[in-house]
Design a protein around this motif. Structure first.
Motif, PDB file in Angstrom:
ATOM      1  N   LEU A 626       0.827  -1.207   0.000  1.00 27.18           N
ATOM      2  CA  LEU A 626       0.000   0.000   0.000  1.00 27.18           C
ATOM      3  C   LEU A 626       0.862   1.259   0.000  1.00 27.18           C
ATOM      4  CD1 LEU A 626      -2.836  -1.024   2.488  1.00 27.18           C
ATOM      5  CD2 LEU A 626      -2.863  -1.064   0.003  1.00 27.18           C
ATOM      6  N   ARG A 627       2.095   1.140   0.449  1.00 26.32           N
ATOM      7  CA  ARG A 627       2.970   2.317   0.457  1.00 26.32           C
ATOM      8  C   ARG A 627       3.478   2.643  -0.945  1.00 26.32           C
ATOM      9  NH1 ARG A 627       7.558   0.762   4.507  1.00 26.32           N
ATOM     10  NH2 ARG A 627       7.425  -1.108   3.214  1.00 26.32           N
ATOM     11  N   ARG A 628       3.504   1.638  -1.849  1.00 28.08           N
ATOM     12  CA  ARG A 628       4.074   1.846  -3.177  1.00 28.08           C
ATOM     13  C   ARG A 628       3.017   1.979  -4.266  1.00 28.08           C
ATOM     14  NH1 ARG A 628       7.323  -2.327  -1.028  1.00 28.08           N
ATOM     15  NH2 ARG A 628       6.318  -3.898  -2.359  1.00 28.08           N
ATOM     16  N   VAL A 629       1.793   1.566  -3.983  1.00 30.42           N
ATOM     17  CA  VAL A 629       0.730   1.618  -4.985  1.00 30.42           C
ATOM     18  C   VAL A 629      -0.219   2.743  -4.627  1.00 30.42           C
ATOM     19  CG1 VAL A 629      -1.143   0.371  -6.084  1.00 30.42           C
ATOM     20  CG2 VAL A 629       0.919  -0.849  -5.414  1.00 30.42           C
ATOM     21  N   PRO A 630      -0.440   3.713  -5.513  1.00 32.67           N
ATOM     22  CA  PRO A 630      -1.311   4.849  -5.193  1.00 32.67           C
ATOM     23  C   PRO A 630      -2.787   4.452  -5.218  1.00 32.67           C
ATOM     24  CG  PRO A 630      -0.533   5.020  -7.461  1.00 32.67           C
ATOM     25  CD  PRO A 630       0.153   3.834  -6.870  1.00 32.67           C
ATOM     26  N   VAL A 631      -3.369   4.178  -4.045  1.00 31.94           N
ATOM     27  CA  VAL A 631      -4.786   3.834  -3.936  1.00 31.94           C
ATOM     28  C   VAL A 631      -5.419   4.733  -2.883  1.00 31.94           C
ATOM     29  CG1 VAL A 631      -4.452   1.449  -4.666  1.00 31.94           C
ATOM     30  CG2 VAL A 631      -4.350   2.009  -2.242  1.00 31.94           C
ATOM     31  N   ASP A 632      -6.748   4.874  -3.005  1.00 35.83           N
ATOM     32  CA  ASP A 632      -7.501   5.692  -2.053  1.00 35.83           C
ATOM     33  C   ASP A 632      -8.189   4.856  -0.995  1.00 35.83           C
ATOM     34  OD1 ASP A 632      -7.366   8.487  -3.398  1.00 35.83           O
ATOM     35  OD2 ASP A 632      -7.935   7.126  -5.019  1.00 35.83           O
ATOM     36  N   GLY A 633      -8.369   3.583  -1.243  1.00 38.32           N
ATOM     37  CA  GLY A 633      -9.070   2.754  -0.274  1.00 38.32           C
ATOM     38  C   GLY A 633      -8.886   1.275  -0.559  1.00 38.32           C
ATOM     39  N   VAL A 634      -9.252   0.446   0.425  1.00 38.08           N
ATOM     40  CA  VAL A 634      -9.213  -0.999   0.277  1.00 38.08           C
ATOM     41  C   VAL A 634     -10.559  -1.567   0.700  1.00 38.08           C
ATOM     42  CG1 VAL A 634      -6.726  -1.153   0.627  1.00 38.08           C
ATOM     43  CG2 VAL A 634      -8.237  -1.309   2.592  1.00 38.08           C
ATOM     44  N   LYS A 635     -10.911  -2.680   0.081  1.00 35.26           N
ATOM     45  CA  LYS A 635     -12.142  -3.377   0.445  1.00 35.26           C
ATOM     46  C   LYS A 635     -11.753  -4.715   1.054  1.00 35.26           C
ATOM     47  CE  LYS A 635     -15.784  -2.837  -2.152  1.00 35.26           C
ATOM     48  NZ  LYS A 635     -16.748  -2.844  -3.272  1.00 35.26           N
ATOM     49  N   ILE A 636     -12.053  -4.875   2.352  1.00 32.60           N
ATOM     50  CA  ILE A 636     -11.704  -6.105   3.044  1.00 32.60           C
ATOM     51  C   ILE A 636     -12.546  -7.243   2.472  1.00 32.60           C
ATOM     52  CG2 ILE A 636     -11.547  -7.232   5.289  1.00 32.60           C
ATOM     53  CD1 ILE A 636     -11.410  -4.502   6.580  1.00 32.60           C
ATOM     54  N   ASP A 637     -11.887  -8.329   2.118  1.00 32.32           N
ATOM     55  CA  ASP A 637     -12.578  -9.444   1.492  1.00 32.32           C
ATOM     56  C   ASP A 637     -13.625 -10.041   2.426  1.00 32.32           C
ATOM     57  OD1 ASP A 637     -12.537 -11.359  -0.901  1.00 32.32           O
ATOM     58  OD2 ASP A 637     -12.340 -12.725   0.798  1.00 32.32           O
ATOM     59  N   ARG A 638     -14.731 -10.509   1.836  1.00 32.86           N
ATOM     60  CA  ARG A 638     -15.853 -11.031   2.605  1.00 32.86           C
ATOM     61  C   ARG A 638     -15.473 -12.260   3.429  1.00 32.86           C
ATOM     62  NH1 ARG A 638     -20.163 -10.999   0.007  1.00 32.86           N
ATOM     63  NH2 ARG A 638     -19.455  -9.756  -1.778  1.00 32.86           N
TER      64      ARG A 638
END
Length: 709
Positions: A626-638
């Motif tokens: 997550l530190r190297r990939v520019p993302v705004d959010g994550v979705k925790i798997d079901r």
């Protein structure tokens, strides 16, 4: 000091000089005897010489013209002017020949022996031309000092044209004037003497030629013929073909020794090439080509001996994740360790005649040979069980454990297939069914599997054009903010209503679309439709101004490289603000090519689009990515949310994901919320948003707009 070498070229030069000197001596003797004969026969009359010379020239001319006519049949039939010209120029070079003309049935010149055929196409107009147009055989005409001999050119009953040769009589007249007399009574005696001398000369010449031929045969022709025989043997694959040994210090000796060295070099290269062609470079196992030859041979032998064979088609489960996460070098180490383990299992349980080969990538094949009276199915199943168990144990690579598995498809000969291509195909189908069954298992081929493959192919065919036919549509599952329970957005989900089979599960057709490449056409259409619908919510409903829509993007779309440009074009077309669009990508799709994907995602985020990481926690990446990939959010798997109420480990992991994401400034969405307790504990742990059946089912656009209203 190196001794001087009397080479083959020098020997040929000496022999040529000797032959020349001897020939000159013989010619001088013949000329001397010829002069004496001429003086003795000067008394012969001009008439006798004239008759003799005329008949000789006439006979020679007719013979030559007839032979020339025969040789020109095929060239004239195929109109091969080059071959015709070559034949005519050979005749023109002969003494006494003044002209040679090949003409067609209309009397037009086809070739005159000149390089540019200056008279081509002209009609013969000389006084002797009229008669030659209708001749059926050799025809002779005389005009002054010229003798014209003509003959037709025929192929079967068809006349193609004719040929004329003009002979000058000047030489004959000159000979007659030179002789100037009638033969005397001494001609018989002189002739006998002349014949004796000619015979002696001919005998000497024959003896000389025989001697030269013998020398050439022994010193040149014989070694070359032996080399040619050896070359034919090498061409046929016999690299042990005998090459003559020699100590000769000339060019032939050099040639024989060079040929021997060349044969040895070809033998080495052939051995190396065959090893490279039949061996896998990484594992040292037999490759696809070598295995196919063995399989062809075993099937042919088994057909005659009624012996069973079992083909185990194996594939390492999720091996691509190893290359994507810890590198290809580590992946090669994993393959080497897998190869060692498979080899140990086959040595222990494969039996006599078992063959292991690598087909490429992470695919291995094993061939078992049944014993007379034995059960090959039982042996193959027992071996597959041991392989699944043994290869399910973790592999340590560079100090870290890697957990993989193996899927095995088994096809039997002749029960499942009676030829090699069908056996390989059925083994591959059975392996694919093992993958579908959950991996890390084995499956025997059955006819039902063919039907499953056929259904998958038919599904792919039906899926082509499904969007244009209106069979594909979007459903929207609402997303709620946990802090105040407010509806803040919706995830666009693709649905397929088949005209015959009704609703098709996304788990089936999305995978087919991804593997077949159809997702590259369907994906942009889904993105465009979702943006159009979201813009419609904001335009038609006052309370929907801040709603966003999230759209899933497949790994194949991401690899295509034009995702950012496509997204920007869709936003311009729909009028939707970039901050109201969320792009969802799977974790494994992002880390497969982290450097390139990061640039694509950075371009999307710079334009205002939000990027979410879907199914987070199921891949190999961990939170460090997550530190190297520019993302705004994550979705925790079901899968983590399902047991969050009763499994402390899932709760701890979920809590850690939320805390770590927030520390990086990343929002968190929980998927699969189906109970009130899950909702409550996620809100308590600070999760930002949630979606699931407890909050709302996916609904069509019209129903979602009613929900908003």
């Amino acid at each position: 000091m190196k001794p001087s070498r009397f080479g083959l070229q020098a020997r040929f030069a000496v022999l040529a000089v000797a032959m020349l000197l001897l020939t000159l001596a013989l010619v001088a003797l013949v000329l001397q005897r010829q002069n004496e004969l001429h003086r003795e026969v000067r008394s012969l009359g001009l008439q006798a010489i004239d008759d003799f010379s005329s008949r000789r020239l006439l006979s020679q001319g007719e013979t030559q013209v007839l032979q020339l006519a025969d040789s020109l049949v095929n060239p004239l039939y195929y109109f091969d002017l080059e071959t015709i010209g070559t034949a005519l120029r050979q005749v023109l070079r002969q003494p006494d020949v003044t002209y040679v003309i090949v003409y067609d049935n209309d009397g037009q010149v086809i070739h005159d022996g000149s390089p540019d055929i200056s008279t081509y196409g002209q009609t013969m107009s000389d006084p002797l031309a009229y008669e030659v147009l209708s001749i059926t055989g050799a025809h002779v005409q005389a005009s002054g000092e010229l003798l014209d001999v003509a003959a037709p050119i025929r192929i079967g009953d068809q006349r193609l044209g004719g040929v004329r040769v003009g002979y000058s009589l000047d030489a004959v007249k000159a000979d007659e004037r030179q002789i100037g007399g009638i033969m005397s009574g001494r001609l018989r005696e002189v002739s006998r003497s002349q014949l004796l001398w000619v015979g002696l000369l001919l005998a000497s010449l024959v003896a000389l030629l025989a001697m030269i031929g013998l020398v050439l045969q022994r010193r040149l022709v014989s070694p070359i013929r032996q080399l040619a025989d050896a070359a034919r043997g090498i061409e046929a694959g016999n690299f042990e073909a005998a090459v003559p040994a020699t100590r000769r210090a000339d060019e032939i000796g050099d040639l024989v020794r060079a040929f021997s060295h060349m044969r040895d070099s070809i033998m080495r290269h052939d051995r190396d090439i065959r090893r490279m062609a039949y061996t896998d470079a990484l594992t040292g196992l037999s490759n696809r080509l070598a295995f196919r030859e063995v399989l062809d041979q075993r099937v042919a032998e088994s057909n005659g001996a009624a012996r069973q064979l079992a083909l185990l088609f194996t594939d390492i489960d999720d091996f691509k994740r190893v290359n994507d996460t810890i590198g290809h070098d580590a992946g090669d180490e994993v393959l080497m360790q897998f190869t060692g383990r498979i080899g140990e299992v086959i040595d222990a349980h494969g039996g006599e005649g078992a063959v292991l080969a690598r087909f490429g990538g992470d695919e291995f094949v094993i061939l078992l040979q049944g014993d007379p009276g034995g059960d090959i199915r039982e042996r193959a199943g027992r071996l597959a069980e041991v392989l699944v168990e043994e290869l399910g144990r973790p592999i340590t690579v560079r100090g870290r454990p890697v957990f993989l598995g193996i899927s095995i498809g088994i096809a039997l000969f002749p029960e499942d297939a009676t030829d090699v291509p069908s056996l390989l195909k059925n083994g591959d189908i059975a392996m694919y069914q093992a993958k579908v069954a959950g991996k890390s298992c084995y499956r025997f081929y059955s006819r039902v599997m063919d039907q499953a493959v056929e259904r998958r192919v038919r599904m792919e065919q039906d899926l082509r054009g499904a969007w244009e036919r209106g069979e594909l549509s979007l459903a929207y599952q609402p997303l709620y903010r946990l802090s105040d329970g407010k509806l803040v957005g919706a995830e666009a989900l693709l649905r397929w209503r088949h005209p015959e089979h009704g609703q098709v599960s996304p788990a089936l057709f999305v995978d087919v679309a991804e593997q077949s490449g159809l997702i590259e056409a369907i994906g942009p259409q889904v993105l465009r439709a979702a943006c159009m619908d979201a813009r419609g919510w904001q335009r038609d409903l006052p309370g929907a101004q801040g709603l966003f829509v999230s759209v899933n993007v497949s790994p194949r779309q991401l690899r295509a490289g034009d995702l950012a440009a496509t997204t920007e074009a869709v936003l311009r077309e729909s009028g939707l603000a970039p901050q109201h669009l969320h792009i969802e990508l799977t974790e494994t799709a992002v880390i497969a090519d982290e450097a390139r994907v990061s640039s694509v995602l950075a371009r999307l985020r710079n334009s205002g689009v939000k990027v979410w990481l879907d199914d987070f926690g199921t891949g190999f990446s961990g939170l460090s990515h997550l530190r190297r990939v520019p993302v705004d959010g994550v979705k925790i798997d079901r899968s983590f949310i399902a047991d969050v109420l009763r499994d402390p480990d899932d709760l701890a992991l979920t809590t850690a994901i939320i805390a770590m994401a927030h520390s990086l400034g990343i929002q968190v969405v929980a998927e699969g919320v189906e109970k009130e307790g899950q909702y409550a504990i996620l809100r308590e742990r600070g999760c930002d948003m949630a979606q699931g059946y407890w909050l709302g089912h996916p609904v069509a656009n019209a129903e979602f707009k009613r929900l908003l209203a």
